[in-house]
Structure formats: C-alpha cells, structure tokens
Design an enzyme around this catalytic site. Structure first.
Site, PDB file in Angstrom:
ATOM      1  N   TRP A 240     -45.310 129.969  95.957  1.00 56.85           N
ATOM      2  CA  TRP A 240     -45.894 129.675  97.276  1.00 56.85           C
ATOM      3  C   TRP A 240     -47.049 128.681  97.191  1.00 56.85           C
ATOM      4  O   TRP A 240     -47.563 128.239  98.215  1.00 56.85           O
ATOM      5  CB  TRP A 240     -46.375 130.975  97.928  1.00 56.85           C
ATOM      6  CG  TRP A 240     -45.281 131.956  98.214  1.00 56.85           C
ATOM      7  CD1 TRP A 240     -43.932 131.825  97.907  1.00 56.85           C
ATOM      8  CD2 TRP A 240     -45.409 133.226  98.869  1.00 56.85           C
ATOM      9  NE1 TRP A 240     -43.244 132.936  98.321  1.00 56.85           N
ATOM     10  CE2 TRP A 240     -44.118 133.808  98.912  1.00 56.85           C
ATOM     11  CE3 TRP A 240     -46.485 133.922  99.412  1.00 56.85           C
ATOM     12  CZ2 TRP A 240     -43.891 135.073  99.493  1.00 56.85           C
ATOM     13  CZ3 TRP A 240     -46.265 135.174  99.989  1.00 56.85           C
ATOM     14  CH2 TRP A 240     -44.980 135.731 100.032  1.00 56.85           C
ATOM     15  N   LYS A 241     -47.505 128.379  96.007  1.00 55.36           N
ATOM     16  CA  LYS A 241     -48.621 127.442  95.811  1.00 55.36           C
ATOM     17  C   LYS A 241     -49.830 127.881  96.660  1.00 55.36           C
ATOM     18  O   LYS A 241     -50.047 129.067  96.834  1.00 55.36           O
ATOM     19  CB  LYS A 241     -48.166 126.015  96.111  1.00 55.36           C
ATOM     20  CG  LYS A 241     -46.884 125.664  95.339  1.00 55.36           C
ATOM     21  CD  LYS A 241     -46.557 124.209  95.364  1.00 55.36           C
ATOM     22  CE  LYS A 241     -45.271 123.981  94.566  1.00 55.36           C
ATOM     23  NZ  LYS A 241     -44.897 122.595  94.449  1.00 55.36           N
TER      24      LYS A 241
ATOM     25  N   SER B 299     -37.589 120.334  94.830  1.00 49.07           N
ATOM     26  CA  SER B 299     -36.862 120.132  96.082  1.00 49.07           C
ATOM     27  C   SER B 299     -35.544 120.897  96.157  1.00 49.07           C
ATOM     28  O   SER B 299     -34.540 120.380  96.662  1.00 49.07           O
ATOM     29  CB  SER B 299     -36.639 118.631  96.338  1.00 49.07           C
ATOM     30  OG  SER B 299     -37.882 117.962  96.442  1.00 49.07           O
TER      31      SER B 299
ATOM     32  N   GLY C 263     -40.360 125.770  95.622  1.00 49.75           N
ATOM     33  CA  GLY C 263     -41.656 125.630  96.273  1.00 49.75           C
ATOM     34  C   GLY C 263     -41.495 125.718  97.782  1.00 49.75           C
ATOM     35  O   GLY C 263     -41.411 126.804  98.356  1.00 49.75           O
ATOM     36  N   GLY C 264     -41.416 124.567  98.418  1.00 49.49           N
ATOM     37  CA  GLY C 264     -41.392 124.474  99.886  1.00 49.49           C
ATOM     38  C   GLY C 264     -40.416 125.434 100.552  1.00 49.49           C
ATOM     39  O   GLY C 264     -40.775 126.129 101.521  1.00 49.49           O
TER      40      GLY C 264
ATOM     41  N   GLY D  94     -41.556 118.500  95.636  1.00 52.81           N
ATOM     42  CA  GLY D  94     -42.130 118.273  96.958  1.00 52.81           C
ATOM     43  C   GLY D  94     -41.785 116.908  97.553  1.00 52.81           C
ATOM     44  O   GLY D  94     -42.379 116.494  98.541  1.00 52.81           O
TER      45      GLY D  94
ATOM     46  N   HIS E 288     -47.483 124.734  85.301  1.00 50.47           N
ATOM     47  CA  HIS E 288     -46.880 123.989  86.408  1.00 50.47           C
ATOM     48  C   HIS E 288     -47.411 122.552  86.419  1.00 50.47           C
ATOM     49  O   HIS E 288     -48.583 122.319  86.112  1.00 50.47           O
ATOM     50  CB  HIS E 288     -47.186 124.692  87.738  1.00 50.47           C
ATOM     51  CG  HIS E 288     -46.405 124.111  88.869  1.00 50.47           C
ATOM     52  ND1 HIS E 288     -46.806 122.973  89.520  1.00 50.47           N
ATOM     53  CD2 HIS E 288     -45.226 124.475  89.430  1.00 50.47           C
ATOM     54  CE1 HIS E 288     -45.898 122.667  90.448  1.00 50.47           C
ATOM     55  NE2 HIS E 288     -44.939 123.568  90.412  1.00 50.47           N
TER      56      HIS E 288
HETATM   57  P1  PGA Z   1     -40.659 122.132  95.697  1.00 52.42           P
HETATM   58  O1  PGA Z   1     -41.622 122.690  94.539  1.00 52.42           O
HETATM   59  O2  PGA Z   1     -39.488 123.076  95.755  1.00 52.42           O
HETATM   60  O3  PGA Z   1     -41.502 122.158  96.943  1.00 52.42           O
HETATM   61  O4  PGA Z   1     -40.241 120.765  95.299  1.00 52.42           O
HETATM   62  C1  PGA Z   1     -41.111 123.215  93.350  1.00 52.42           C
HETATM   63  C2  PGA Z   1     -42.219 123.626  92.435  1.00 52.42           C
HETATM   64  O5  PGA Z   1     -43.234 122.935  92.358  1.00 52.42           O
HETATM   65  O6  PGA Z   1     -42.122 124.666  91.754  1.00 52.42           O
END
Ligand code: PGA
Length: 253
Positions: free
Chosen positions: A11-12, A214, A235-236, A174, A96
């Site tokens: 989730w960052k 992504s 991530g997103g 991202g 990361h």
């Molecule tokens: P993302 O991020 O799916 O938003 O590209 C992946 C990650 O950084 O683990």
C-alpha cells in the site's frame, strides 16, 4: 515442485487507519474461499496494529513495508523486527526500489535488514530490479545478479527458504508500463538460475519469485502463466478491494 502462488499488496504511503480497515473488511469478503493462493497486505506502519486485529482468523497475511536491523535503542524513526513480530506481522518487504531510490538503501543495508527479519522469524519479500537506464545500457542481468548476491550475502540454505524474491523493474513501477510476460519470464528464469548456483537442496525450485510493476487484473493472468512467475507484488491496484481480489483470483479470469 509446485509453488504456491503468492500475491502481496504494497500500500506504500497510502490509507489512514480508517481507510485501511475499510479496505481490509472489503478484502475479507472478496477473498473468501481463496485457498490455492497465498495473500499478504502491507499497510503503512500506523495501520499495522489495527489491521492485525481485523485480520484475526483470516488467511490474509500481514507484511511491513520495511524494518530496521536493531532490536531497540536510539534509532529515531525506525521500527524493529521485534515490534513487528509482536503485532503479528509475518512478512517484511525489504529493499523496495523506492527505498533504494529515495532513502539511500544499498545492497549492504538490504542484507542487514533481511538478516534481522529472519532472526525474528519474519519472512522476507526481497525486492530487486533494474532502472530504465540500466536496461537500455544492457545491464539488466548484471544489476539483478549484483542485487541478489548482495542481498543474500551470508544467508544459508535454511534462511533462504524463508525468502520470496520480488522482481520489480523500476521503469514498470507506477508507470503503467508493465514488463511483457516474456521480459518478466526472462528475468525470473535468470534469478532462479542464480539461486541454483548459490544454493543446493532444491532451494531454487522452491523459492517463489513475484513480479511487480503496474500489475492489474487485466495483465495478471498473462504474467502468472509464465513458468517462473509465482506471484505478484502489487502497488496501485492493491488499494482497491475489487481490483486486488481480481488479481488474486487470476485463475478464474
Ligand atoms: P505498482 O507498484 O503496482 O503501483 O506499479 C508496484 C510496487 O512498487 O511494488
């Protein structure tokens, strides 16, 4: 050997405690009955404890996004593996690319964090991946090799069993630019072969290698169909219960 697919949501720096609990409640419903895929989520530090309470009795695992290598002491702003263990974290994401890019993480500090996590029985999601420049200069494999060697330095076979590797090309994170399944498979195969050279005892066949960068419900199946891709670090698309659970349910697509 068949490896259990492993999908983790990173989730960052997103979600308040309240938003985190909303998302977890949504995930508990949408992931009900999932048995053939391991799932973990990595909320921000402030939400870890309340989320751990909400996850009681659920098969969703809890992960931290980082940790420090000391148990306690004068390290302002850091979180220790012991503290994470206390609140029922099972995994720690380490190395990361955002930590490497913005916070000065190196192969050596990644290695220290990995060792500390394992000492406290936390499993590790160990992230590696090349930047766009490195790929364009033809350095993808040498960068990955250096990161694997540096991150796993001094770890024995027994410890290596508790590691999951996340291959995340920095240019794909991202950006909406996913690696093609072929590009990802090529890197994953290279990583597995590297592990085979480093460890015996079937480690290379058993170790899970996630792809990250992504990942969406639309591209997850194509990636997961590759022989050496055993899961995803998302991530997103992990910030929403519907899209994350569709990724976890890639087999049903
Ligand atoms: P993302 O991020 O799916 O938003 O590209 C992946 C990650 O950084 O683990």
């Amino acid at each position: 050997m068949k490896r259990l697919p492993f999908i983790a949501g990173n989730w960052k720096m997103n979600k308040t405690v309240e938003e985190s609990l909303d998302l977890v409640r949504g995930l508990k419903v949408s992931l009900q009955g999932i048995e053939d895929v391991e799932v973990a989520i990595a909320p921000p530090f402030t939400a870890l404890y309340p989320v751990s309470q909400e996850l009681k009795g659920s098969s969703i695992h809890l992960a931290s996004q980082n940790l420090f290598w000391e148990e306690k002491g004068a390290f302002t702003g850091e979180i220790s593996p012991m503290m994470l263990k206390e609140i029922h974290c099972q995994y720690a994401i380490i190395g990361h690319s955002e930590r490497r890019q913005y916070f000065g993480e190196t192969d050596e500090t990644v290695n220290r964090r990995i060792k500390a996590a394992l000492r406290y029985d936390l499993k590790v999601i160990f992230c590696i991946g090349e930047t766009l420049n490195e790929r364009e200069e033809g350095k993808t494999f040498s960068v990955i090799e250096r990161q694997v060697e540096g991150g796993l330095k001094g770890l024995g076979e027994k410890e290596a069993r508790d590691i999951v590797i996340a291959y995340e090309p920095v240019w794909a994170i991202g950006t909406g630019k996913t690696a093609t399944p072929q590009q990802a498979q090529e890197a994953h195969r290279f990583i597995r072969q590297k592990i085979e050279r480093l460890y015996s005892g079937g480690i290379s066949e058993g170790i899970r290698i996630q792809y990250g960068g992504s990942v969406t419900p639309e591209n997850s199946k194509g990636l997961m169909n590759q022989e050496d891709i055993d899961g995803a670090l998302v991530g997103g698309a992990s910030l929403n219960a519907e899209s994350f659970s569709r990724i976890v349910r890639f087999k049903e697509i």
